[in-house]
Design a protein around this motif. Structure first.
Motif, PDB file in Angstrom:
ATOM      1  N   ARG A 123      -1.497  -0.399   0.219  1.00 33.79           N
ATOM      2  CA  ARG A 123      -0.947   0.940   0.021  1.00 33.79           C
ATOM      3  C   ARG A 123       0.498   1.045   0.490  1.00 33.79           C
ATOM      4  O   ARG A 123       1.326   1.695  -0.147  1.00 33.79           O
ATOM      5  N   GLU A 126       2.832   0.187  -2.141  1.00 40.40           N
ATOM      6  CA  GLU A 126       2.802   0.982  -3.356  1.00 40.40           C
ATOM      7  C   GLU A 126       3.661   2.229  -3.228  1.00 40.40           C
ATOM      8  O   GLU A 126       4.151   2.752  -4.214  1.00 40.40           O
ATOM      9  N   GLN A 127       3.822   2.715  -2.015  1.00 44.63           N
ATOM     10  CA  GLN A 127       4.615   3.925  -1.810  1.00 44.63           C
ATOM     11  C   GLN A 127       5.465   3.771  -0.568  1.00 44.63           C
ATOM     12  O   GLN A 127       4.976   3.417   0.496  1.00 44.63           O
ATOM     13  N   GLN A 129       8.154   5.668   2.102  1.00 49.87           N
ATOM     14  CA  GLN A 129       8.478   7.007   2.571  1.00 49.87           C
ATOM     15  C   GLN A 129       9.456   6.937   3.726  1.00 49.87           C
ATOM     16  O   GLN A 129       9.364   6.071   4.597  1.00 49.87           O
ATOM     17  N   THR A 134      10.116  10.183  -0.761  1.00 48.68           N
ATOM     18  CA  THR A 134       9.076   9.212  -1.113  1.00 48.68           C
ATOM     19  C   THR A 134       9.417   8.562  -2.454  1.00 48.68           C
ATOM     20  O   THR A 134      10.025   9.192  -3.327  1.00 48.68           O
ATOM     21  N   CYS A 136       7.367   6.066  -5.316  1.00 47.41           N
ATOM     22  CA  CYS A 136       6.150   5.388  -5.758  1.00 47.41           C
ATOM     23  C   CYS A 136       6.558   4.209  -6.638  1.00 47.41           C
ATOM     24  O   CYS A 136       7.178   4.391  -7.690  1.00 47.41           O
ATOM     25  N   THR A 137       6.215   2.986  -6.223  1.00 48.59           N
ATOM     26  CA  THR A 137       6.633   1.807  -6.978  1.00 48.59           C
ATOM     27  C   THR A 137       5.868   1.655  -8.285  1.00 48.59           C
ATOM     28  O   THR A 137       6.330   0.976  -9.193  1.00 48.59           O
ATOM     29  N   THR A 139       4.800   4.293 -10.389  1.00 51.90           N
ATOM     30  CA  THR A 139       5.282   5.244 -11.403  1.00 51.90           C
ATOM     31  C   THR A 139       6.801   5.360 -11.417  1.00 51.90           C
ATOM     32  O   THR A 139       7.352   5.958 -12.334  1.00 51.90           O
TER      33      THR A 139
END
Length: 233
Positions: A123, A126-127, A129, A134, A136-137, A139
Motif C-alpha cells: 500500500r 501505491e499512494q 502522501q 496525495t 495515487c500511482t 490512477t
C-alpha cells in the motif's frame, strides 16, 4: 513508468529498448554495472531487465546480490534473461519476479512486462502522501485534500519523484532522469518551468505543501507556513 535494461551487449539491449518503447514503456539502457548502480541509487525504476548471458559471470554475481538486498515489495521488479531453462528456474527460486531466455520474442517480452507491472505492490508504494498532498500511482491522480489538481504527465512524475524522497533534497540530475529518462533530449529550463507550474497549482489549491529550490543542488517538498491560517504541515 521507466524500465532499466542492463546488458554488456549494447546492440541487443538497444533492440529490447526499441521493442519496449514501441509498447509505450520508457526504457534506459546501461552497459556497465557502475553506471547502472549509480542510476538505481539516484532514480526510480519500476523494473530492471538484466541480461546475464554474457559478461563472464559478473552480471550473475550482481543479480544474486540484488536479490539478497531487496528491502520490501516496493522495490523494482527484477527480470533475468538467462541462457537456458535451468538458469531460468534457478533465477525464479532465487527471487526473480520473472525470467526469460535470450531468444524470447518481442511480443512475449512485452506481455510478460505488462503482466508483472499489474502485480500489486504494498500500500505504501501505491499512494504517496505529504501533509495534505496525495498522489495515487495507480490512477495518477494528485489531490490537495479532496481537490484534484490538473497536472500534465511530466508534472505528475516530478511530484512522484519528490514524494518518494519526501523530507530529502532530490538532486536536479536525479529528478530530470525520473521525468525525462537517461538518454532523452529536453530544454535546459524545462524542469524549472514545470516546477513553477506545480507551485502555482499547489498555491491555488491552498495546499500546505510547496516545492523548495536548493541552490546548486535540486528540489525538495516542504511545509508552507501560512500566516493567515497560522498552520504548518
Amino acid at each position: 513508468m521507466r524500465l532499466m535494461i542492463m546488458s554488456p551487449d549494447s546492440g541487443y539491449a538497444d533492440s529490447l529498448a526499441k521493442n519496449l518503447q514501441s509498447a509505450g514503456f520508457g526504457a534506459d539502457v546501461f552497459t556497465t554495472l557502475d553506471d547502472a548502480n549509480e542510476a538505481l541509487t539516484a532514480s526510480n525504476y519500476s523494473l530492471v531487465l538484466l541480461d546475464s548471458t554474457s559478461g563472464d559471470g559478473v552480471y550473475s554475481v550482481w543479480w544474486q546480490a540484488r536479490c539478497r538486498c531487496r528491502r520490501h515489495d516496493g522495490d523494482e521488479f527484477l527480470v533475468l534473461i538467462a541462457n537456458c531453462q535451468d538458469e531460468r528456474i534457478a533465477a525464479l527460486e532465487a527471487g526473480a519476479d520473472d525470467s526469460v531466455t535470450r531468444d524470447v520474442s518481442p511480443r512475449e517480452l512485452v506481455a510478460r512486462v505488462r503482466t508483472i507491472m499489474r502485480r500489486p505492490r504494498i500500500r505504501s508504494a501505491e499512494q504517496h502522501q505529504f501533509s495534505d498532498l496525495t498522489l495515487c500511482t495507480a490512477t495518477r491522480e494528485v489531490r490537495v485534500g479532496n481537490l484534484e489538481l490538473t497536472l500534465q504527465r511530466r508534472e505528475t512524475l516530478i511530484l512522484e519523484s519528490l514524494m518518494r524522497r519526501r523530507g530529502h533534497v532530490v538532486p536536479r540530475a536525479g529528478l530530470e532522469h525520473d521525468v525525462y529518462g537517461a538518454q532523452a533530449e529536453y530544454c535546459p529550463n524545462s524542469l524549472e518551468v514545470r516546477v513553477s507550474r506545480i507551485r502555482r497549482q499547489l498555491a491555488k489549491a491552498r495546499s500546505l505543501v510547496t516545492i523548495e529550490s536548493v541552490r546548486g543542488v535540486g528540489y525538495r517538498l516542504a511545509a508552507r507556513l501560512d500566516k493567515d491560517m497560522g498552520l504548518t504541515a
